[in-house]
Design a protein around this motif. Sequence first.
Motif, mmCIF file in Angstrom:
data_model
loop_
_atom_site.group_PDB
_atom_site.id
_atom_site.type_symbol
_atom_site.label_atom_id
_atom_site.label_comp_id
_atom_site.label_asym_id
_atom_site.label_seq_id
_atom_site.Cartn_x
_atom_site.Cartn_y
_atom_site.Cartn_z
ATOM 1 N N ASP A 135 -14.880 -2.409 -4.733
ATOM 2 C CA ASP A 135 -13.605 -2.065 -5.443
ATOM 3 C C ASP A 135 -12.580 -3.092 -5.534
ATOM 4 O O ASP A 135 -12.476 -3.776 -4.566
ATOM 5 N N SER A 136 -11.888 -3.034 -6.485
ATOM 6 C CA SER A 136 -10.730 -3.935 -6.624
ATOM 7 C C SER A 136 -9.536 -3.541 -7.615
ATOM 8 O O SER A 136 -9.945 -2.830 -8.662
ATOM 9 N N ALA A 137 -8.065 -3.785 -7.478
ATOM 10 C CA ALA A 137 -7.326 -3.159 -8.462
ATOM 11 C C ALA A 137 -6.360 -4.213 -8.339
ATOM 12 O O ALA A 137 -5.824 -4.708 -7.459
ATOM 13 N N LYS A 138 -5.557 -4.238 -9.532
ATOM 14 C CA LYS A 138 -4.338 -5.162 -9.641
ATOM 15 C C LYS A 138 -3.191 -3.956 -10.138
ATOM 16 O O LYS A 138 -3.374 -3.334 -10.947
ATOM 17 N N PHE A 139 -2.017 -4.157 -9.580
ATOM 18 C CA PHE A 139 -0.997 -3.618 -9.871
ATOM 19 C C PHE A 139 -1.212 -2.010 -9.716
ATOM 20 O O PHE A 139 -0.570 -1.177 -10.560
ATOM 21 N N PHE A 140 -1.977 -1.407 -8.853
ATOM 22 C CA PHE A 140 -2.212 -0.357 -8.053
ATOM 23 C C PHE A 140 -0.870 0.540 -7.686
ATOM 24 O O PHE A 140 -0.379 -0.174 -6.755
ATOM 25 N N VAL A 141 -0.381 1.531 -8.208
ATOM 26 C CA VAL A 141 1.058 2.216 -7.824
ATOM 27 C C VAL A 141 0.684 3.521 -7.357
ATOM 28 O O VAL A 141 -0.084 4.204 -7.776
ATOM 29 N N PHE A 142 1.311 3.778 -6.140
ATOM 30 C CA PHE A 142 1.218 5.259 -5.465
ATOM 31 C C PHE A 142 2.168 5.194 -4.476
ATOM 32 O O PHE A 142 2.836 4.453 -4.120
#
Length: 172
Positions: A93-100
């Motif tokens: 998996d990968s993500a850009k600009f993941f907010v939490f």
Amino acid sequence: RVARRARAAALERDEEALCAPVAALTKRALLVAVTAAAALAGRGGGGAARAEGENASFEYTDVVVGKGADPIAGVDVVKVNYTLSLGDGSKVDSAKFFVFGVGTGEVVKGFDIALCGDGDNVTPMRVGGVRTIRIPAQFAYGSRGAGCDKAGQCTIPPDADLMFQIELLEVR
């Protein structure tokens, strides 16, 4: 940074009102955790480290040591870029600009530790930092794995350690 510490103090006051019998213990634990995190954050430097606790170990390398704010679990919301691989190197998996929200259960416990530190051996990240970290299965999906279909095939197999590369973009 002062505003974030003030928010942490306000949360502590709310907790005291709700949990009066254990307020002194909670206040002491929070003070110890904040003091340890501040001391660890001040160490700076990059390099690799091995952190052990609860029969598991984290291995991490700060590829880039950030210069900005460090997140406070249960208080801050962060924005990150990440890549997730398994121990064999296969990208999952990968993500850009993941907010939490850190420390709120939105991600596996090990991901929160990767960002906020553990108050002992894993130092908190700072905005602008890039960290590669191996998260032990106990702090990830454990024996249940993740992304499993009805046939029992899992994207993340049971008892798999996770390898993350995390870039901390923002703390708010």
